[in-house]
Design a protein around this motif. Structure first.
Motif, mmCIF file in Angstrom:
data_model
loop_
_atom_site.group_PDB
_atom_site.id
_atom_site.type_symbol
_atom_site.label_atom_id
_atom_site.label_comp_id
_atom_site.label_asym_id
_atom_site.label_seq_id
_atom_site.Cartn_x
_atom_site.Cartn_y
_atom_site.Cartn_z
ATOM 1 N N SER A 272 -24.210 14.944 21.237
ATOM 2 C CA SER A 272 -25.244 15.974 21.118
ATOM 3 C C SER A 272 -26.613 15.457 21.549
ATOM 4 C CB SER A 272 -25.303 16.513 19.691
ATOM 5 O OG SER A 272 -25.856 15.540 18.842
ATOM 6 N N LEU A 273 -27.474 16.390 21.939
ATOM 7 C CA LEU A 273 -28.805 16.036 22.426
ATOM 8 C C LEU A 273 -29.655 15.413 21.321
ATOM 9 C CD1 LEU A 273 -30.799 16.080 24.770
ATOM 10 C CD2 LEU A 273 -31.509 18.368 24.027
ATOM 11 N N SER A 274 -29.589 15.988 20.131
ATOM 12 C CA SER A 274 -30.428 15.463 19.042
ATOM 13 C C SER A 274 -30.030 14.021 18.710
ATOM 14 C CB SER A 274 -30.309 16.339 17.789
ATOM 15 O OG SER A 274 -28.996 16.321 17.291
ATOM 16 N N HIS A 275 -28.745 13.751 18.777
ATOM 17 C CA HIS A 275 -28.243 12.409 18.513
ATOM 18 C C HIS A 275 -28.789 11.436 19.564
ATOM 19 C CE1 HIS A 275 -25.228 9.757 16.661
ATOM 20 N NE2 HIS A 275 -25.051 9.257 17.869
ATOM 21 N N LYS A 276 -28.766 11.857 20.798
ATOM 22 C CA LYS A 276 -29.232 11.014 21.907
ATOM 23 C C LYS A 276 -30.727 10.722 21.754
ATOM 24 C CE LYS A 276 -29.189 11.020 26.990
ATOM 25 N NZ LYS A 276 -28.755 11.796 28.166
ATOM 26 N N GLU A 277 -31.475 11.741 21.401
ATOM 27 C CA GLU A 277 -32.924 11.569 21.270
ATOM 28 C C GLU A 277 -33.277 10.634 20.115
ATOM 29 O OE1 GLU A 277 -34.338 15.830 23.227
ATOM 30 O OE2 GLU A 277 -34.163 15.652 21.044
ATOM 31 N N ARG A 278 -32.540 10.781 19.012
ATOM 32 C CA ARG A 278 -32.780 9.880 17.870
ATOM 33 C C ARG A 278 -32.492 8.425 18.261
ATOM 34 N NH1 ARG A 278 -30.569 13.895 14.585
ATOM 35 N NH2 ARG A 278 -28.507 12.998 14.850
ATOM 36 N N SER A 279 -31.421 8.230 19.030
ATOM 37 C CA SER A 279 -31.048 6.865 19.428
ATOM 38 C C SER A 279 -32.134 6.240 20.296
ATOM 39 C CB SER A 279 -29.726 6.884 20.200
ATOM 40 O OG SER A 279 -28.707 7.383 19.369
ATOM 41 N N ILE A 280 -32.674 7.016 21.202
ATOM 42 C CA ILE A 280 -33.733 6.491 22.084
ATOM 43 C C ILE A 280 -34.941 6.074 21.239
ATOM 44 C CG2 ILE A 280 -35.386 7.164 23.887
ATOM 45 C CD1 ILE A 280 -33.042 8.869 25.099
ATOM 46 N N ARG A 281 -35.301 6.910 20.284
ATOM 47 C CA ARG A 281 -36.433 6.581 19.391
ATOM 48 C C ARG A 281 -36.146 5.305 18.606
ATOM 49 N NH1 ARG A 281 -36.447 11.991 17.738
ATOM 50 N NH2 ARG A 281 -35.658 11.467 15.658
ATOM 51 N N ARG A 282 -34.942 5.189 18.094
ATOM 52 C CA ARG A 282 -34.636 4.030 17.256
ATOM 53 C C ARG A 282 -34.567 2.733 18.057
ATOM 54 N NH1 ARG A 282 -30.801 7.238 13.231
ATOM 55 N NH2 ARG A 282 -29.698 7.582 15.164
ATOM 56 N N ARG A 283 -34.104 2.825 19.281
ATOM 57 C CA ARG A 283 -34.075 1.614 20.115
ATOM 58 C C ARG A 283 -35.496 1.139 20.420
ATOM 59 N NH1 ARG A 283 -29.887 4.258 23.374
ATOM 60 N NH2 ARG A 283 -31.278 4.282 25.180
ATOM 61 N N ALA A 284 -36.377 2.103 20.669
ATOM 62 C CA ALA A 284 -37.766 1.746 20.957
ATOM 63 C C ALA A 284 -38.413 1.088 19.732
ATOM 64 C CB ALA A 284 -38.546 2.991 21.364
ATOM 65 N N ARG A 285 -38.092 1.639 18.577
ATOM 66 C CA ARG A 285 -38.623 1.102 17.319
ATOM 67 C C ARG A 285 -38.084 -0.312 17.062
ATOM 68 N NH1 ARG A 285 -42.416 0.588 13.700
ATOM 69 N NH2 ARG A 285 -41.737 0.441 11.544
ATOM 70 N N ALA A 286 -36.810 -0.527 17.343
ATOM 71 C CA ALA A 286 -36.200 -1.850 17.142
ATOM 72 C C ALA A 286 -36.885 -2.873 18.037
ATOM 73 C CB ALA A 286 -34.708 -1.786 17.443
ATOM 74 N N LYS A 287 -37.160 -2.477 19.269
ATOM 75 C CA LYS A 287 -37.822 -3.377 20.229
ATOM 76 C C LYS A 287 -39.189 -3.804 19.677
ATOM 77 C CE LYS A 287 -38.625 -3.600 25.245
ATOM 78 N NZ LYS A 287 -40.065 -3.727 25.509
ATOM 79 N N GLU A 288 -39.918 -2.817 19.212
ATOM 80 C CA GLU A 288 -41.247 -3.056 18.648
ATOM 81 C C GLU A 288 -41.183 -4.041 17.476
ATOM 82 O OE1 GLU A 288 -43.733 0.185 16.407
ATOM 83 O OE2 GLU A 288 -43.191 0.940 18.395
ATOM 84 N N LEU A 289 -40.271 -3.770 16.540
ATOM 85 C CA LEU A 289 -40.151 -4.623 15.349
ATOM 86 C C LEU A 289 -39.677 -6.021 15.727
ATOM 87 C CD1 LEU A 289 -38.458 -2.129 12.838
ATOM 88 C CD2 LEU A 289 -40.758 -3.093 12.620
ATOM 89 N N TYR A 290 -38.706 -6.102 16.617
ATOM 90 C CA TYR A 290 -38.157 -7.412 16.988
ATOM 91 C C TYR A 290 -39.218 -8.249 17.688
ATOM 92 C CZ TYR A 290 -35.113 -10.939 19.082
ATOM 93 O OH TYR A 290 -34.529 -12.120 19.466
ATOM 94 N N GLU A 291 -39.962 -7.611 18.567
ATOM 95 C CA GLU A 291 -40.989 -8.359 19.308
ATOM 96 C C GLU A 291 -42.118 -8.819 18.401
ATOM 97 O OE1 GLU A 291 -41.846 -5.901 22.698
ATOM 98 O OE2 GLU A 291 -40.081 -6.651 23.806
ATOM 99 N N SER A 292 -42.315 -8.076 17.321
ATOM 100 C CA SER A 292 -43.358 -8.495 16.370
ATOM 101 C C SER A 292 -42.784 -9.440 15.305
ATOM 102 C CB SER A 292 -43.974 -7.271 15.693
ATOM 103 O OG SER A 292 -43.047 -6.714 14.775
ATOM 104 N N GLY A 293 -41.495 -9.746 15.401
ATOM 105 C CA GLY A 293 -40.875 -10.702 14.471
ATOM 106 C C GLY A 293 -40.609 -10.147 13.073
ATOM 107 N N THR A 294 -40.580 -8.847 12.920
ATOM 108 C CA THR A 294 -40.414 -8.280 11.570
ATOM 109 C C THR A 294 -39.168 -7.404 11.425
ATOM 110 O OG1 THR A 294 -41.834 -6.423 12.191
ATOM 111 C CG2 THR A 294 -42.896 -8.281 11.073
ATOM 112 N N LEU A 295 -38.260 -7.440 12.415
ATOM 113 C CA LEU A 295 -37.088 -6.555 12.326
ATOM 114 C C LEU A 295 -36.245 -6.837 11.086
ATOM 115 C CD1 LEU A 295 -35.309 -4.342 13.554
ATOM 116 C CD2 LEU A 295 -34.125 -6.100 14.860
ATOM 117 N N ASN A 296 -36.085 -8.127 10.764
ATOM 118 C CA ASN A 296 -35.195 -8.423 9.633
ATOM 119 C C ASN A 296 -35.809 -8.064 8.282
ATOM 120 O OD1 ASN A 296 -36.995 -10.470 9.264
ATOM 121 N ND2 ASN A 296 -35.453 -12.104 9.085
ATOM 122 N N GLU A 297 -37.065 -7.637 8.294
ATOM 123 C CA GLU A 297 -37.658 -7.172 7.033
ATOM 124 C C GLU A 297 -37.547 -5.663 6.893
ATOM 125 O OE1 GLU A 297 -41.668 -8.616 7.281
ATOM 126 O OE2 GLU A 297 -40.912 -10.632 7.775
#
Lengths: 482, 482
Positions: free
Chosen positions: B353-378
């Motif tokens: 579904s489209l909504s599922h796809k859009e949520r995934s794109i948002r979450r991947r972007a968020r993961a990138k942000e957190l990982y690059e800032s070193g805080t994903l595991n928190e």
């Protein structure tokens, strides 16, 4: 005992949630609130004093009351070669037995039901077929019929079962209880019908699911002692797919270390034993899939999760998972695990074929002989590792097996029989009710009627018989009055 | 490791079989050879030194060899907000890539398969699709096509999965592995296709079951990078009944105390940890019911028992039970339990579904942000006891949900798509393949073809795709050459 579950506060669960190595990992570690909860339940059960007062009063036995008890003190020989030196059957009745005792209907239950099909003065809680019974009811009119419902032999709601004391030593039978058959249940009920009520011929034998097996069995064993036979969502012999699903449930339950090969009842020596509640929960979850699934789930749950914004977890997460989790938990402390195992197995073993009937008669005679000589408990049935046996394919053809079944069904040919099936039922699929119709020569035999509910008429799968008064209940009512 | 099962002699099992209180009972006590056997396997595993030599080399990793490895050292962000700082994918190939790299077909696997779809020089054992692949084969002709098959991300046959080391501390990820999606698997494969092979456009993306989900996902995510799409016995979104069955498998596995919340890999500190082989066995037994059941079982096993003259037992007894027992046991030490859990869950979560796809794109972007800032595991994802949440019914209607799915499928409208279903399949029922056809406007869209095998054409249920070269293989071959 049920209220125990209420003791377990969600916030307590959260406080003791386990996390492994989260700080040193790349990603946040997963949490398992469902496992935390089960561990907490175990702890509560272990520290609760329930069950230590009377070693022969397992906790679930207290859940139900308000039934009558019929006791039989003559030995009861079982189809698979065991004996019960005595037994009791819990039962309830509704309506009034008429003077010539010709209006009695015996209602047979499914696997986990008690005798409480409808509320009574003694127990005002709604019964499992509350909507189907009452004065003027379209299904079972208590102004007309005298209804009797029992807790089956092997059960845990008042009838003798694995949690009952073995007269040999007074300790619970546990897995020393003899293997049962659906036919055994029916022969035990027949003592109640004949000896207690003095009824010589039932107006009807009626049941759904395992109850539908019993209604057929009554007529197969005692064709002249029953008038009408109603079998809903049942079969003449189990399908390997149904056996497979019940096998999975049993193995899961037996895999719970607390099951302890059936010896989990607290005793004076070991007062802290606890029932295999995790295994029971899981077994019930699997069972629920086979009872419901169907189109209902698509419209009720779809594939929605509790919260789409949260990261998915391995504990319940989708709506359908939380539903199963809840159903499993509710049941996990309500029903005796050994009763579940034995009765589940009787459904697998159910078979109306002639060869099966003849073997049972031989084995009962042999059990009588051994018991009377005092050597039954020495009978050896050496169980090798059967999975390594070479036999892996059936030895009779599908056609031979069908003919054997047809021979076994012959006694029913003169009974009035109604067979009901439900299209959305995956556990006892419609082809099995069509098979019964065919075994009884439905196309040419005017005594046999067949109703098949289409998906548009009912979409609760196997459990439709519990819920659909409109189609199932009305069909039964009309057939009884025919 | 497999040979361990061979060490367990039936006669040893018998010698140590437990009997409870048999002498004082009315009937002979029941025996449980199946439980004796499982206990014996645990003992053997505990006393075997396998696994202590290298803590990051779980035993099942040794079962397979003969594949190539593609390593990617750039971070991989997952649909549900996690990261893999690096990963590897095991793959095998057959045939020859042509000069313009236009003849490559990516074969996607089902849940538990390795990259070994067909025998190779490096591994001469038959592959899981051995009959479907070869020079001049009616399905996949290696004279024409260059075939690539991978072990999916999350697997345990050479690709990075929960048994792989977490770069943060070098210990196995276990359940610190990020939750995966089918779309993640496909994006990992795409790096192999683009970066290793330099292929810009696949001739075809092809798979069955979970592989059929992947083939659709490839086209949804990269519609212009694939020509033909073949999806066999799959769906555009899982059905609640399928989720329910997989839920049961996972809960059973997680209920095995040896699973230890995923941390069962032997370490230097705890060298005697053993895998949850009992839970895996049971999970596989349940899975097997959903893979097969069908009419095959009636003709193969019927309701025959190993020995009708013996008293029935709660351990495997019917032929169908011994079959399931054998299937479960075979698998119990072959596949990593955590890989099973994660990959099983991706099937539940699969959704075009489209909504599922859009949520995934948002979450991947968020993961990138957190990982690059070193805080994903928190990152906190507080898991309350979700089963007590109030939400119990779906919030979108069936129709809204369908429209969301239809929007999500739009990218596939220009692809050539073949959808295959099998009438006897209970896990991915025909209505789901008809749904895909409908989502892609099959009635009016000339690019979409639909084949539905009737019961008379194939009766192996969901597993038909593994066995039926005649109907499934030939349909695929014809579609590829069209």
């Amino acid at each position: 005992m049920r209220s125990l579950m209420g003791l377990i506060k969600p916030n307590l669960v959260l406080l003791r949630a386990k996390r492994f190595n989260s700080s040193g990992s790349t990603n946040p570690a997963m949490m398992f609130p469902c496992l935390d909860k089960m561990e907490r339940v175990s702890e509560e059960l272990r520290t609760t004093t329930v069950g230590t007062q009377g070693q022969n009063e397992p906790v679930y036995g207290k859940v139900k009351s308000g039934f009558e008890i019929f006791k039989s003190n003559r030995p009861f020989y079982t189809d698979y070669g065991g004996v019960l030196p005595n037994f009791q059957i819990a039962y309830e009745t509704w309506g009034t037995l008429n003077e010539d005792k010709s209006n009695a209907i015996l209602i047979h239950t499914g696997l986990s039901a008690s005798s409480h099909a409808h509320s009574t003065n003694l127990n005002q809680q709604p019964g499992w077929w509350e909507k189907f019974i009452g004065p003027g009811n379209v299904c079972l009119d208590t102004n007309k019929w005298f209804l009797i419902c029992t807790n089956v032999l092997g059960g845990c709601y008042g009838s003798t079962g694995p949690s009952s004391p073995d007269p040999a030593d007074g300790l619970p039978y546990a897995t020393r209880f003899p293997m049962l058959s659906v036919h055994d249940m029916v022969r035990a009920q027949k003592r109640l019908i004949n000896e207690h009520f003095g009824i010589e011929k039932l107006y009807a034998s009626l049941g759904s699911s395992m109850g539908g097996m019993q209604s057929l069995s009554y007529a197969q064993q005692f064709p002249s002692e029953v008038n009408k036979v109603i079998s809903v969502s049942a079969c003449a012999r189990s399908h390997p797919s149904s056996i497979a699903m019940r096998h999975a449930q049993r193995q899961v339950l037996m895999g719970d270390p607390n099951w302890n090969r059936g010896f989990y009842y607290p005793t004076a020596a070991e007062p802290n034993k606890i029932p295999p509640h995790v295994g029971m929960k899981l077994a019930r979850e699997i069972a629920t899939v086979t009872y419901r699934s169907g189109p209902e789930w698509e419209s009720r749950f779809g594939t929605e999760r509790l919260d789409d914004e949260r990261s998915p977890v391995l504990c319940p997460d989708f709506l359908i998972e939380t539903y199963l989790d809840h159903q499993g938990e509710k049941f996990s402390l309500e029903y005796d695990a050994n009763s579940f195992l034995y009765i589940s197995k009787t459904m697998d073993l159910f078979d109306l074929s002639l060869s099966h009937k003849e073997r049972s008669i031989r084995r009962r005679a042999r059990a009588k002989e051994l018991y009377e000589s005092g050597t039954l408990n020495e009978a050896q049935d050496p169980l090798l590792d059967r999975t390594s046996d070479k036999k892996r394919h059936r030895t009779s053809t599908v056609e031979q097996s069908y003919q054997d079944l047809k021979q076994g069904c012959k006694p029913l040919l003169d009974n009035d029989v109604l067979v009901v099936g439900v299209k959305s039922d995956g556990l006892m699929p419609c082809l099995q009710q069509r098979e019964i119709y065919s075994l009884l020569d439905g196309d040419t035999n005017p005594n046999v009627a067949h109703v098949e509910l289409q998906e548009s008429e009912s979409y609760f799968g196997h459990d439709t018989f519990l819920l659909d008064l409109e189609h199932i209940g009305r069909s039964i009512g009309q057939f009884l009055c025919k």
